[in-house]
Design a protein around this motif. Structure first.
Motif, PDB file in Angstrom:
ATOM      1  N   VAL A 193      -9.861   1.401   4.568  1.00  0.00           N
ATOM      2  CA  VAL A 193     -10.759   0.958   3.489  1.00  0.00           C
ATOM      3  C   VAL A 193     -10.175   1.348   2.133  1.00  0.00           C
ATOM      4  O   VAL A 193     -10.247   0.573   1.171  1.00  0.00           O
ATOM      5  N   GLY A 194      -9.555   2.516   2.046  1.00  0.00           N
ATOM      6  CA  GLY A 194      -8.893   2.920   0.800  1.00  0.00           C
ATOM      7  C   GLY A 194      -7.742   1.996   0.449  1.00  0.00           C
ATOM      8  O   GLY A 194      -7.527   1.663  -0.726  1.00  0.00           O
ATOM      9  N   GLY A 195      -6.982   1.563   1.455  1.00  0.00           N
ATOM     10  CA  GLY A 195      -5.905   0.613   1.213  1.00  0.00           C
ATOM     11  C   GLY A 195      -6.422  -0.727   0.746  1.00  0.00           C
ATOM     12  O   GLY A 195      -5.866  -1.337  -0.178  1.00  0.00           O
ATOM     13  N   CYS A 242      -2.064   3.996   1.803  1.00  0.00           N
ATOM     14  CA  CYS A 242      -3.291   4.153   2.586  1.00  0.00           C
ATOM     15  C   CYS A 242      -3.263   3.296   3.845  1.00  0.00           C
ATOM     16  O   CYS A 242      -3.730   3.731   4.900  1.00  0.00           O
ATOM     17  N   THR A 243      -2.687   2.112   3.757  1.00  0.00           N
ATOM     18  CA  THR A 243      -2.597   1.254   4.938  1.00  0.00           C
ATOM     19  C   THR A 243      -1.641   1.843   5.967  1.00  0.00           C
ATOM     20  O   THR A 243      -1.941   1.856   7.168  1.00  0.00           O
ATOM     21  N   VAL A 244      -0.491   2.340   5.521  1.00  0.00           N
ATOM     22  CA  VAL A 244       0.461   2.976   6.444  1.00  0.00           C
ATOM     23  C   VAL A 244      -0.169   4.216   7.070  1.00  0.00           C
ATOM     24  O   VAL A 244      -0.054   4.451   8.280  1.00  0.00           O
ATOM     25  N   LEU A 245      -0.848   5.007   6.260  1.00  0.00           N
ATOM     26  CA  LEU A 245      -1.526   6.197   6.768  1.00  0.00           C
ATOM     27  C   LEU A 245      -2.604   5.825   7.789  1.00  0.00           C
ATOM     28  O   LEU A 245      -2.767   6.501   8.811  1.00  0.00           O
ATOM     29  N   ALA A 246      -3.313   4.730   7.536  1.00  0.00           N
ATOM     30  CA  ALA A 246      -4.351   4.278   8.469  1.00  0.00           C
ATOM     31  C   ALA A 246      -3.740   3.883   9.808  1.00  0.00           C
ATOM     32  O   ALA A 246      -4.280   4.225  10.865  1.00  0.00           O
ATOM     33  N   VAL A 256      -0.804  -0.918  -6.046  1.00  0.00           N
ATOM     34  CA  VAL A 256       0.104  -1.291  -4.957  1.00  0.00           C
ATOM     35  C   VAL A 256       0.496  -0.070  -4.141  1.00  0.00           C
ATOM     36  O   VAL A 256       0.473  -0.096  -2.907  1.00  0.00           O
ATOM     37  N   LEU A 257       0.843   1.015  -4.823  1.00  0.00           N
ATOM     38  CA  LEU A 257       1.240   2.232  -4.119  1.00  0.00           C
ATOM     39  C   LEU A 257       0.089   2.779  -3.275  1.00  0.00           C
ATOM     40  O   LEU A 257       0.284   3.151  -2.111  1.00  0.00           O
TER      41      LEU A 257
END
Length: 117
Positions: A56-58, A28-32, A22-23
């Motif tokens: 993709v990492g998220g 990763c989504t926020v960073l994207a 989850v973390l």
């Protein structure tokens, strides 16, 4: 009284797996999203590409969580994690091919740029 290992047995590693998944997915989504926004403002193709890799990492973080949860309830779907990994790999491969195709005209344009003849 001893605990038996079954589908409903709780394991300490489950909490670690879920929290890391989850973390990782959220960060990763926020960073994207931040990289996409900065890439648009700065008109940076490299930053947008890195944003895609972070996205993709998220997705991968959430897919680990999804496949672990599905496997816990139905162990006959053991191949879900590997299948999602292959799909993610093919997606990254297709995006890399698209980037290479998009760069060919730019390379041809700048090939004679630094020649002093």
């Amino acid at each position: 009284m001893t605990k038996t290992r079954g589908r409903d047995a709780w394991e300490p590693s489950d909490d670690f797996l879920y929290s890391v998944s989850v973390l990782s997915g959220i960060l990763c989504t926020v960073l994207a999203v931040i990289k996409f926004m900065l890439g648009k403002v700065l008109t940076s193709r490299a930053l947008i590409t890195d944003g895609f890799n972070s996205l993709v990492g998220g997705i991968m973080g959430f897919s680990i969580l999804l496949s672990a949860e599905v496997f816990k309830h139905n162990s006959s779907v053991w191949y879900l994690d590997g299948s999602i990994g292959v799909l993610i790999g093919l997606t990254i491969f297709a995006y890399g091919i698209k980037l290479l195709i998009d760069m060919v005209p730019r390379v041809r344009q700048t090939r004679h740029y630094e020649m002093f003849e």
